[in-house]
Design a protein around this motif. Structure first.
Motif, PDB file in Angstrom:
ATOM      1  N   VAL A  79      49.653  67.736  47.452  1.00 40.82           N
ATOM      2  CA  VAL A  79      48.702  67.687  48.561  1.00 40.82           C
ATOM      3  C   VAL A  79      47.517  66.860  48.084  1.00 40.82           C
ATOM      4  CG1 VAL A  79      47.176  68.974  50.087  1.00 40.82           C
ATOM      5  CG2 VAL A  79      49.403  69.932  49.449  1.00 40.82           C
ATOM      6  N   HIS A  80      47.435  65.613  48.557  1.00 37.28           N
ATOM      7  CA  HIS A  80      46.261  64.783  48.276  1.00 37.28           C
ATOM      8  C   HIS A  80      45.322  64.942  49.454  1.00 37.28           C
ATOM      9  CE1 HIS A  80      43.603  61.410  47.644  1.00 37.28           C
ATOM     10  NE2 HIS A  80      44.120  61.235  46.429  1.00 37.28           N
ATOM     11  N   THR A  81      44.115  65.396  49.160  1.00 35.99           N
ATOM     12  CA  THR A  81      43.204  65.797  50.234  1.00 35.99           C
ATOM     13  C   THR A  81      42.443  64.633  50.859  1.00 35.99           C
ATOM     14  OG1 THR A  81      41.468  66.245  48.601  1.00 35.99           O
ATOM     15  CG2 THR A  81      42.902  68.093  49.226  1.00 35.99           C
ATOM     16  N   GLY A  82      42.742  63.416  50.435  1.00 39.59           N
ATOM     17  CA  GLY A  82      42.019  62.263  50.966  1.00 39.59           C
ATOM     18  C   GLY A  82      40.701  62.074  50.249  1.00 39.59           C
ATOM     19  N   ARG A  83      39.846  63.055  50.338  1.00 40.05           N
ATOM     20  CA  ARG A  83      38.606  63.111  49.559  1.00 40.05           C
ATOM     21  C   ARG A  83      38.555  64.476  48.889  1.00 40.05           C
ATOM     22  NH1 ARG A  83      33.653  62.664  52.661  1.00 40.05           N
ATOM     23  NH2 ARG A  83      32.700  62.158  50.652  1.00 40.05           N
ATOM     24  N   PRO A  84      37.959  64.553  47.687  1.00 42.54           N
ATOM     25  CA  PRO A  84      37.956  65.829  46.956  1.00 42.54           C
ATOM     26  C   PRO A  84      36.827  66.753  47.371  1.00 42.54           C
ATOM     27  CG  PRO A  84      36.952  64.136  45.599  1.00 42.54           C
ATOM     28  CD  PRO A  84      37.384  63.450  46.881  1.00 42.54           C
ATOM     29  N   THR A  85      36.802  67.120  48.652  1.00 38.78           N
ATOM     30  CA  THR A  85      35.730  67.985  49.134  1.00 38.78           C
ATOM     31  C   THR A  85      36.050  69.447  48.821  1.00 38.78           C
ATOM     32  OG1 THR A  85      36.728  68.296  51.312  1.00 38.78           O
ATOM     33  CG2 THR A  85      35.291  66.379  51.022  1.00 38.78           C
ATOM     34  N   PRO A  86      35.039  70.271  48.606  1.00 40.69           N
ATOM     35  CA  PRO A  86      35.293  71.694  48.369  1.00 40.69           C
ATOM     36  C   PRO A  86      36.094  72.341  49.483  1.00 40.69           C
ATOM     37  CG  PRO A  86      33.026  71.145  47.798  1.00 40.69           C
ATOM     38  CD  PRO A  86      33.604  69.928  48.465  1.00 40.69           C
ATOM     39  N   GLU A  87      35.802  71.962  50.722  1.00 38.01           N
ATOM     40  CA  GLU A  87      36.520  72.572  51.843  1.00 38.01           C
ATOM     41  C   GLU A  87      38.004  72.246  51.806  1.00 38.01           C
ATOM     42  OE1 GLU A  87      32.304  72.013  52.487  1.00 38.01           O
ATOM     43  OE2 GLU A  87      33.886  70.539  52.092  1.00 38.01           O
ATOM     44  N   ALA A  88      38.325  70.987  51.472  1.00 38.34           N
ATOM     45  CA  ALA A  88      39.730  70.580  51.420  1.00 38.34           C
ATOM     46  C   ALA A  88      40.466  71.261  50.280  1.00 38.34           C
ATOM     47  CB  ALA A  88      39.820  69.063  51.280  1.00 38.34           C
ATOM     48  N   TYR A  89      39.836  71.353  49.123  1.00 37.80           N
ATOM     49  CA  TYR A  89      40.466  72.037  47.993  1.00 37.80           C
ATOM     50  C   TYR A  89      40.697  73.512  48.316  1.00 37.80           C
ATOM     51  CZ  TYR A  89      40.314  68.411  44.323  1.00 37.80           C
ATOM     52  OH  TYR A  89      40.547  67.304  43.555  1.00 37.80           O
TER      53      TYR A  89
END
Length: 456
Positions: free
Chosen positions: A190-200
């Motif tokens: 799962v690559h979140t596109g950007r490493p934001t806390p919400e996405a992680y």
């Protein structure tokens, strides 16, 4: 596809778009059939599924892939394209070269490509260019395979894992470990596109990759609490400050695994999933890797945990050389040992601590050799210090003085910080100047760019 495993692995999701292994193989074969025979193929390495397909296509047919940072300026981009000899670009952003579409569909009857030789160059990754124009690092298929297999062993990484990260796809961390590693082990990605806390926090993974900035933001936002169900958190690309390590453990229940590597060597040293983790230390050499420390005159430096020296590595994961730069290759790779340019200490039990770069982090002051990393760690343990970078600046008597740049998290004075360091370290290691700044200059992976700090 031997390097990358087979189509039976679990799916990949990049920036919300998912693909099965079988569809990835088919779409990559479509690309491979159209670039086969090229000297090199550039890829506009955006954080998208198209980048993954393009890279896999190049690997399938044995064409060296040149990931181009999507935010690179015209001068940097032109240098990379010209120096690499790329004859075409896969995907959007042709940059004046013939373009091969990724979205052309799946392969229908494309030829099967024989497995390229293990010593063939798979990727040409460009260094950051802090000491001149970026250099093309040629990485072989065998080096990638050896590194990923050693990391899978060290981290207990299997097809049962779901890897989560949001790192750039033009560096070793995000592309080699974060994409090719998932493909080789068969794990889901799962690559979140950007490493934001919400996405992680929302990804539901078992294995997470991040740089210190990512983990710091996870702690500050409270999102680290959502990672208690994970199996392993891995931090790299720069040292993880001890306060962040400790806060991450308190919030997530995980003591992060730290590791060390370079573009030229891939990952060579790491803590293990089933072993000890020590804040500020990067662990033990991976399987097949040897390390040593040397002084400036080439003499051995003792492994006493205190004496700093340049770290040399001998490893099956070492690069094929710098493209078009035989002199630079010969200077870096001598008698089978790669000279990293990094300053480290090695403890009697073999644990490695990275002090910093020889060019910026070894401070020679009044006859002492001082590692900037030790002083940074001391400053970061002060509650009023959010971030810091320590360098040597010119001094008329000492040669260099220890100067600290500090992003404060609360009210604190220069004298308080100088005395604080002197209270925990030798007196000659205390900063002679502390400069308060709003932010430290960093690159895309969160590494502080010390050469951009004022030197006077």
């Amino acid at each position: 596809m031997t390097l990358l495993g087979g189509p039976e692995g679990r799916p990949l999701r990049v920036a919300g778009e998912e693909i099965s292994r079988s569809e990835l193989v088919s779409r990559a074969a479509f690309v491979a059939a159209r670039i086969h025979g090229a000297r090199a193929a550039a890829v506009n390495a955006t954080a998208t599924l198209d980048t993954v397909i393009a890279v896999v296509g190049g690997l399938m047919c044995g064409v060296p892939v040149v990931p181009v940072p999507p935010d690179s300026g015209p001068a940097e981009r032109d240098h990379i394209l010209g120096d690499s000899g790329a004859e075409l670009v896969v995907g959007e952003g042709g940059f004046g070269l013939p373009a091969v579409p990724v979205g052309g569909g799946a392969s229908t009857g494309s030829p099967e490509f024989p497995e390229p030789p293990g010593d063939a160059t798979a990727l040409i990754l460009y260094t950051s260019g802090t000491t001149g124009a970026p250099k093309g690092v040629m990485i072989s298929r065998d080096a990638i395979a050896a590194d990923l297999d050693a990391l899978a062993e060290a981290w207990g990484w299997t097809a049962e894992d779901t890897l989560v990260h949001g790192l750039p796809l033009f560096h070793v961390h995000g592309l080699v470990l974060g994409v090719l590693g998932a493909l080789r082990t068969g794990s889901a990605l799962v690559h979140t596109g950007r490493p934001t806390p919400e996405a992680y926090a929302a990804a539901g993974g078992t294995l997470y990759f991040g740089v210190p900035t990512v983990w710091s933001r996870m702690v500050e936002s409270g999102a680290a609490r959502e990672l208690r169900g994970a199996r392993l958190l891995v931090s790299g690309s720069a040292g993880l400050p001890a306060p962040v390590f400790e806060a991450l453990e308190a919030m997530s229940g995980h003591r992060a695994v730290e590791r060390y590597g370079m573009t030229e060597t891939l990952i060579t040293v790491s803590a293990r999933h089933d072993g000890e983790r020590r804040p500020g230390q990067v662990g033990l050499p991976l399987r097949g890797v040897e390390t040593r420390l040397v002084a400036e005159d080439g003499s051995p430096v003792p492994h006493d945990g205190e004496s700093p020296g340049e770290l040399l590595v001998r490893t099956p994961t070492v690069f094929n050389g710098y493209l078009n730069r035989p002199e630079a290759t010969a200077e870096a790779l001598r008698d089978g040992w790669f000279h990293t340019g990094d300053i480290a200490t090695i403890a009697p039990d073999g644990w490695h601590r990275i002090v910093g770069r020889a060019s910026t982090d070894l401070i020679k002051s009044g006859g002492y050799r001082i590692g900037a990393g030790e002083i940074e760690a001391a400053l970061l343990s002060h509650p009023a210090v959010r971030e810091t970078a320590v360098i040597g600046t010119p001094h008329p008597d000492l040669g260099e003085q220890v100067t600290a740049f500090v992003v404060a998290a609360g009210a604190v004075t220069e004298r308080e910080l100088i005395d604080f360091v002197a209270g925990g370290l030798s007196a000659h290691k205390r900063p002679r100047a502390v400069r308060f700044v709003d932010a430290l200059p960093r690159n895309a992976l969160g590494k502080v760019q010390k050469k951009l700090l004022p030197q006077t």
